[in-house]
Design an enzyme around this catalytic site. Sequence first.
Site, PDB file in Angstrom:
ATOM      1  CG  ASP A   1      -0.227  -0.002   2.536  1.00 36.30           C
ATOM      2  OD1 ASP A   1       0.961  -0.337   2.566  1.00 36.30           O
ATOM      3  OD2 ASP A   1      -0.869   0.351   3.541  1.00 36.30           O
TER       4      ASP A   1
ATOM      5  CE  LYS B   1       0.522   0.947  12.748  1.00 40.67           C
ATOM      6  NZ  LYS B   1       0.986  -0.330  12.215  1.00 40.67           N
TER       7      LYS B   1
ATOM      8  CG  ASP C   1       0.633   4.537   4.619  1.00 48.28           C
ATOM      9  OD1 ASP C   1       0.170   5.683   4.592  1.00 48.28           O
ATOM     10  OD2 ASP C   1       0.522   3.786   5.602  1.00 48.28           O
TER      11      ASP C   1
HETATM   12  N1  GDD Z   1      -0.743 -11.124   2.518  1.00 47.38           N
HETATM   13  C1  GDD Z   1      -1.085 -10.348   3.545  1.00 47.38           C
HETATM   14  N2  GDD Z   1      -1.730 -10.908   4.629  1.00 47.38           N
HETATM   15  N3  GDD Z   1      -0.827  -9.027   3.496  1.00 47.38           N
HETATM   16  C2  GDD Z   1      -1.199  -8.258   4.562  1.00 47.38           C
HETATM   17  C3  GDD Z   1      -1.872  -8.774   5.677  1.00 47.38           C
HETATM   18  C4  GDD Z   1      -2.151 -10.188   5.699  1.00 47.38           C
HETATM   19  O1  GDD Z   1      -2.733 -10.737   6.632  1.00 47.38           O
HETATM   20  N4  GDD Z   1      -2.127  -7.759   6.540  1.00 47.38           N
HETATM   21  C5  GDD Z   1      -1.608  -6.633   5.972  1.00 47.38           C
HETATM   22  N5  GDD Z   1      -1.060  -6.934   4.764  1.00 47.38           N
HETATM   23  C6  GDD Z   1      -0.390  -6.019   3.833  1.00 47.38           C
HETATM   24  C7  GDD Z   1      -1.182  -4.745   3.585  1.00 47.38           C
HETATM   25  O2  GDD Z   1      -1.950  -4.845   2.397  1.00 47.38           O
HETATM   26  C8  GDD Z   1      -0.081  -3.712   3.407  1.00 47.38           C
HETATM   27  O3  GDD Z   1       0.317  -3.665   2.042  1.00 47.38           O
HETATM   28  C9  GDD Z   1       1.074  -4.248   4.246  1.00 47.38           C
HETATM   29  O4  GDD Z   1       0.814  -5.627   4.455  1.00 47.38           O
HETATM   30  C10 GDD Z   1       1.229  -3.534   5.587  1.00 47.38           C
HETATM   31  O5  GDD Z   1       0.036  -3.659   6.329  1.00 47.38           O
HETATM   32  P1  GDD Z   1      -0.775  -2.408   6.876  1.00 47.38           P
HETATM   33  O6  GDD Z   1      -1.981  -2.922   7.554  1.00 47.38           O
HETATM   34  O7  GDD Z   1      -0.955  -1.388   5.803  1.00 47.38           O
HETATM   35  O8  GDD Z   1       0.238  -1.899   7.997  1.00 47.38           O
HETATM   36  P2  GDD Z   1       0.478  -0.402   8.524  1.00 47.38           P
HETATM   37  O9  GDD Z   1       0.345   0.577   7.422  1.00 47.38           O
HETATM   38  O10 GDD Z   1      -0.350  -0.201   9.725  1.00 47.38           O
HETATM   39  O11 GDD Z   1       2.034  -0.478   9.006  1.00 47.38           O
HETATM   40  C11 GDD Z   1       3.034  -1.013   8.161  1.00 47.38           C
HETATM   41  O12 GDD Z   1       3.419  -0.087   7.140  1.00 47.38           O
HETATM   42  C12 GDD Z   1       4.046   1.133   7.643  1.00 47.38           C
HETATM   43  C13 GDD Z   1       4.413   1.975   6.417  1.00 47.38           C
HETATM   44  O13 GDD Z   1       3.269   2.335   5.722  1.00 47.38           O
HETATM   45  C14 GDD Z   1       4.252  -1.398   9.030  1.00 47.38           C
HETATM   46  O14 GDD Z   1       5.135  -2.121   8.227  1.00 47.38           O
HETATM   47  C15 GDD Z   1       4.937  -0.150   9.598  1.00 47.38           C
HETATM   48  O15 GDD Z   1       6.103  -0.529  10.305  1.00 47.38           O
HETATM   49  C16 GDD Z   1       5.303   0.789   8.448  1.00 47.38           C
HETATM   50  O16 GDD Z   1       5.912   1.989   8.957  1.00 47.38           O
HETATM   51 MG    MG Z   2      -0.344   0.586   5.519  1.00 51.71          MG
END
Ligand code: GDD
Ligand code: MG
Length: 364
Positions: free
Chosen positions: A107, A158, A217
């Site tokens: 994302d 976080k 993101d």
């Molecule tokens: N295959 C799969 N299965 N993908 C997943 C799953 C799952 O169960 N859950 C989440 N994802 C994918 C999401 O589509 C996204 O592309 C990515 O993994 C990260 O998940 P998010 O849910 O978007 O996490 P976030 O935005 O809260 O935090 C993450 O991204 C940040 C940067 O945008 C973490 O990696 C943070 O450390 C990071 O700073």
């Molecule tokens: Mg995200």
Amino acid sequence: MKAVILAGGFGTRLRPLSCTRPKLLFPIGNKPLLDWKLERLAKNGIKEVILAVNYMADAFIQRYGDSAYGMKLFYSKEEKPLRTGGPIKNAEEIIGREEIFLVLNGDILTNLDYSKLVKEHREKDATATIALHQVEDPSRYGVAELTEKNRIVQFVEKPTREKAPSNLINAGVYVLEPKIFDYIPSGQPVSIEREVFPKLADKGKLYGYPFEGLWTDIGKLEDYLKANKLLLDIEIKKSQLGKGVRLESGVKIKDPTVVGEKVVIGEKSEIGPHVVVGERVILGREVHAQNSVIFSGTVISDFTTVKGAVIGEDVTIGRKVKIGEGCMIGDHAVIRDNVTLTRDVTVCPSKEVAESVLTPKCLM
Ligand code: GDD
Ligand code: MG
């Protein structure tokens, strides 16, 4: 080298638009986010991509099949969501243990140079190297504390703003050694950020690669609009009109704006700055749109204003409607004449709205 793209997750904060498409297929400047990513990987010499999918897996398979931008595509499906680490372990057989590989959060929109990240990784004794980006408020992200030699001594997912050790956040792009598989238990949800990175940091095997440039993101609506805005400002710059666009007299397109193919824009309408109009959209006369994304097939009638909002596919919007900041209109919804939606109003797919809503609300 192979790349894994984490393409699961529900995109909860982008509902109702994520009810009908996965987050990675949201258009940025009229091209799905995932296409930007695949194109960039191909340019960086990646030959094989593994999409780790669960929610709406078929939408990906239908769109891309088994190849994209000259790369081979594999799908690694999860029975249940395995979060951010589980999917990597789940794809171990496809990835193999022969060489290092890239992992990308799906994302994210960035113009990071993947080959530089890989080079940086090879120069260190690292099990994982994380691309890091500087932000104002790190509390929504994973945060890293770096030594002068770019070793990560602390990684916190976080943290509260006060507890964040720096402003350098995990940009969601990693280079990993096959050794990483030993750190992830199989067949269960694992958060790589909470369960694996802190362990690697303790062992001195986690490194960071700070970079500048385009990064965001698309977790929630304002991020999604920001992603479009950044793309327009940094990559597109001048306005672009697709093939077969018809502009009636007195139309003003304000830079930077992207208008898709076969769009019709009525007399004296003012579109832009920072507007993305999808294919086959029809805008009436004196329509004003700013800082918004309008998906394909939507019709907006005369004297209507759209500001800081996202309008889904095949939506019908009447005359003299006002749609304000933070509004999200689901696919196929109908907004009747003279309706005002002031701020943060979300409208579910196919819903008909005949009355104004002046407070943040979700219309089911
Ligand atoms: N295959 C799969 N299965 N993908 C997943 C799953 C799952 O169960 N859950 C989440 N994802 C994918 C999401 O589509 C996204 O592309 C990515 O993994 C990260 O998940 P998010 O849910 O978007 O996490 P976030 O935005 O809260 O935090 C993450 O991204 C940040 C940067 O945008 C973490 O990696 C943070 O450390 C990071 O700073
Ligand atoms: Mg995200």
